[in-house]
Design an enzyme around this catalytic site. Sequence first.
Site, PDB file in Angstrom:
ATOM      1  N   HIS A   1       0.837  -1.191   0.000  1.00 14.49           N
ATOM      2  CA  HIS A   1       0.000   0.000   0.000  1.00 14.49           C
ATOM      3  C   HIS A   1       0.874   1.243   0.000  1.00 14.49           C
ATOM      4  O   HIS A   1       1.745   1.395   0.872  1.00 14.49           O
ATOM      5  CB  HIS A   1      -0.925   0.019   1.225  1.00 14.49           C
ATOM      6  CG  HIS A   1      -1.757   1.267   1.342  1.00 14.49           C
ATOM      7  ND1 HIS A   1      -1.892   1.975   2.526  1.00 14.49           N
ATOM      8  CD2 HIS A   1      -2.490   1.932   0.423  1.00 14.49           C
ATOM      9  CE1 HIS A   1      -2.682   3.017   2.327  1.00 14.49           C
ATOM     10  NE2 HIS A   1      -3.057   3.015   1.060  1.00 14.49           N
ATOM     11  N   SER A   2       0.679   2.100  -0.978  1.00 16.54           N
ATOM     12  CA  SER A   2       1.306   3.410  -1.033  1.00 16.54           C
ATOM     13  C   SER A   2       2.821   3.297  -0.924  1.00 16.54           C
ATOM     14  O   SER A   2       3.471   2.715  -1.774  1.00 16.54           O
ATOM     15  CB  SER A   2       0.728   4.310   0.069  1.00 16.54           C
ATOM     16  OG  SER A   2       1.148   5.647  -0.106  1.00 16.54           O
ATOM     17  N   ARG A   3       3.384   3.818   0.174  1.00 15.87           N
ATOM     18  CA  ARG A   3       4.832   3.844   0.286  1.00 15.87           C
ATOM     19  C   ARG A   3       5.446   2.449   0.198  1.00 15.87           C
ATOM     20  O   ARG A   3       6.544   2.277  -0.331  1.00 15.87           O
ATOM     21  CB  ARG A   3       5.232   4.500   1.599  1.00 15.87           C
ATOM     22  CG  ARG A   3       6.731   4.621   1.743  1.00 15.87           C
ATOM     23  CD  ARG A   3       7.116   5.495   2.899  1.00 15.87           C
ATOM     24  NE  ARG A   3       8.564   5.673   2.930  1.00 15.87           N
ATOM     25  CZ  ARG A   3       9.188   6.453   3.778  1.00 15.87           C
ATOM     26  NH1 ARG A   3       8.494   7.140   4.644  1.00 15.87           N
ATOM     27  NH2 ARG A   3      10.494   6.557   3.755  1.00 15.87           N
TER      28      ARG A   3
ATOM     29  N   ALA B   1       3.516   3.844  -4.259  1.00 19.26           N
ATOM     30  CA  ALA B   1       4.243   5.117  -4.278  1.00 19.26           C
ATOM     31  C   ALA B   1       4.581   5.504  -5.710  1.00 19.26           C
ATOM     32  O   ALA B   1       5.085   4.710  -6.487  1.00 19.26           O
ATOM     33  CB  ALA B   1       5.518   5.010  -3.445  1.00 19.26           C
TER      34      ALA B   1
END
Length: 379
Positions: free
Chosen positions: A192-194, A219
């Site tokens: 997720h994300s980063r 990211a």
Amino acid sequence: MSRYQVGAAVSTLEVPNSPCLAHLSLREHYSTLGPGNVHVEQCYVERLRPLEVVQKYPLVFIPGGFQTGTLNTPDDRKGWASYFLEKGFERYLVDPPERGRCPWIPAHGVPELPPTSFIEQFFTATAKFNLWPQARLHNQWSGSGLAEDLVFNAFFRSQVQTQMNWTMTELSTLIAGIDLLGHIGPAILVTHSRSGTHGWVIGDARPELVQGIVALEPAGPPFKEELPFSGPARPWGVTTLPVVYEPEVINVTTDLRLETVPSDPSSDRFDCIQQVEPARKFTHLSQIPVVVVTSEASYHATYDHCTVGYLRQAGVNVEWFNLPEYGIHGNGYIMFMEKNNQDIARLINEWVQQAAKKVRSGLSKVPGLVDQSRGDREL
């Protein structure tokens, strides 16, 4: 003594399971960064095992920035932990090094803890601030999304410090991921994300053990920061650390020839940086099935198309679940905790099932994967 210390766990999940906590110490790595000789870069892993495991490959969840390895909801609805247990998946929830239940060493790197204003503006109440065009569509968060709201307070209590030195955290999580997969065997990564960059570098290092990558708003975009940050980033495209290209990339500044591709002005999306054709290909990541999942109202809606485009150009077999195109509307950055989180989980489960079938039928390009067996090893 084993590096994997196992302790008892108390589960509050709705689904019967056999929980097991393991504190994973990497490489027995000690340092004098602290007040004396201390253990650093360890990674906390929580295993959730259904009473009957029916899925061949476990799911390894690596959380995004400021998050920890938990997938319940702040308003006491069923979370993804329960959903995937019901589907018969063994699941590993990771607190990356220097995050949550993994100690941070004072003066090591650049730790940061988000204020309530950041969480409100970018995670829970984006429609009220309208900082990007899609933000106004956000309506799936329970409660007002503002500080002092009971649901917000429950969520904010779960936010923890994050190591903001991308090179440090990517490297330490890469080592942790390799160590974990070496112990449990082939698995599907959910990032997720980063932690999206963490999935790419782990897949690049051990493609024979990564059966698929579910990248929730990874990211991005390639080579630069956009909302909520700015400036150059990810010099290897989708990662900070080197990954393997074909033809080989030795110097990213000279070997990767780049150009800016304008987006349709009516799309409310940022322009993208892509390779000049003919593009170099990801040697290892191109062997792994990938799906990128993007919410309708998240700030990632402005640039995830760039990440998907770069991966495809570099030879990765990537699907894009742009959620509004699948009839799932109103989600923000924390999609897995929002009111319609089960709809998103079902969509991901369908993809995981198809990815696993491709591996079992030998359609994966990764040599030897069909013969890999995870077995039933204990932490």
